[in-house]
Design a protein around this motif. Structure first.
Motif, PDB file in Angstrom:
ATOM      1  N   VAL A  42       0.847  -1.198   0.000  1.00  0.00           N
ATOM      2  CA  VAL A  42       0.000   0.000   0.000  1.00  0.00           C
ATOM      3  C   VAL A  42       0.882   1.248   0.000  1.00  0.00           C
ATOM      4  O   VAL A  42       0.650   2.180  -0.781  1.00  0.00           O
ATOM      5  N   ARG A  43       1.880   1.292   0.872  1.00  0.00           N
ATOM      6  CA  ARG A  43       2.799   2.445   0.918  1.00  0.00           C
ATOM      7  C   ARG A  43       3.473   2.652  -0.432  1.00  0.00           C
ATOM      8  O   ARG A  43       3.545   3.767  -0.938  1.00  0.00           O
ATOM      9  N   TRP A  45       2.594   1.586  -3.419  1.00  0.00           N
ATOM     10  CA  TRP A  45       1.684   1.938  -4.507  1.00  0.00           C
ATOM     11  C   TRP A  45       1.235   3.390  -4.408  1.00  0.00           C
ATOM     12  O   TRP A  45       1.095   4.072  -5.424  1.00  0.00           O
ATOM     13  N   LYS A  46       1.026   3.870  -3.186  1.00  0.00           N
ATOM     14  CA  LYS A  46       0.633   5.273  -3.016  1.00  0.00           C
ATOM     15  C   LYS A  46       1.749   6.206  -3.473  1.00  0.00           C
ATOM     16  O   LYS A  46       1.491   7.261  -4.047  1.00  0.00           O
ATOM     17  N   ARG A  47       2.978   5.806  -3.211  1.00  0.00           N
ATOM     18  CA  ARG A  47       4.117   6.654  -3.549  1.00  0.00           C
ATOM     19  C   ARG A  47       4.517   6.525  -5.020  1.00  0.00           C
ATOM     20  O   ARG A  47       4.800   7.511  -5.677  1.00  0.00           O
ATOM     21  N   GLY A  49       2.823   4.458  -7.605  1.00  0.00           N
ATOM     22  CA  GLY A  49       1.742   4.338  -8.567  1.00  0.00           C
ATOM     23  C   GLY A  49       1.786   3.095  -9.438  1.00  0.00           C
ATOM     24  O   GLY A  49       0.777   2.673  -9.963  1.00  0.00           O
TER      25      GLY A  49
END
Length: 170
Positions: A42-43, A45-47, A49
């Motif tokens: 999650v971390r 992918w948020k950073r 993409g």
């Protein structure tokens, strides 16, 4: 489905096993390693993409960072709980160490027979390592109620096992 979503699924399918193996260096259980990898994904992918071969190392670095955060958080929680137990001698960490398969089966049956309200607190506390504050938030009740239900659950199990002449060490 979007291209990013497909990329995420492909990335996870390809890298989940190596990332879990990597996370196990810091985790005390397979479940903790899975939590670490999930949080890291999650971390990441948020950073980022998306995943590419160029940022593969960053994904592993994110798992490492997440694992270290997890260790620090777990250590602080353990210290808070030790202080809470020192302040209240009636709260005792359970140690389920009965001898033999029969005792283990009786213990499992005793837990099964607990009322749902007591069983859910026991499961959250023992097997999920939540604090009474966290349990209270999850179940939307007071910390004192969570602690009381935990004590009632332990006492109920203790009495049931004593009826079978099994002496738990909690």
């Amino acid at each position: 489905m979007t291209e990013s979503h497909e990329n995420w699924k492909t990335c996870f399918a390809q890298l989940a096993s190596p990332l879990l193996l990597f996370a196990r260096q810091w985790a005390t259980s397979h479940a903790d390693a899975e939590d670490i990898v999930q949080d890291a994904f999650v971390r990441f992918w948020k950073r980022e993409g998306a995943y590419t071969e160029k940022n593969r190392g960053l994904l592993f670095a994110t798992v490492r960072s997440t694992a270290l955060d997890f260790l620090r958080s777990s250590g602080r929680r353990r210290q808070r709980e030790q202080m809470a137990f020192a302040d209240d001698p009636d709260l005792v960490e359970p140690r389920f160490e009965p001898d033999g398969a029969v005792a283990n089966e009786e213990l499992a049956n005793a837990v099964e027979r607990l009322p749902a309200a007591l069983r859910e607190v026991l499961v959250l506390k023992i097997w999920n390592d939540l604090t009474f504050k966290e349990i209270a938030a999850v179940l939307e009740l007071s910390q004192n109620t969570a602690a009381s239900r935990y004590r009632y659950a332990l006492e109920s199990i203790r009495q049931e096992l004593a009826a079978h002449e099994i002496r738990p060490t909690f």
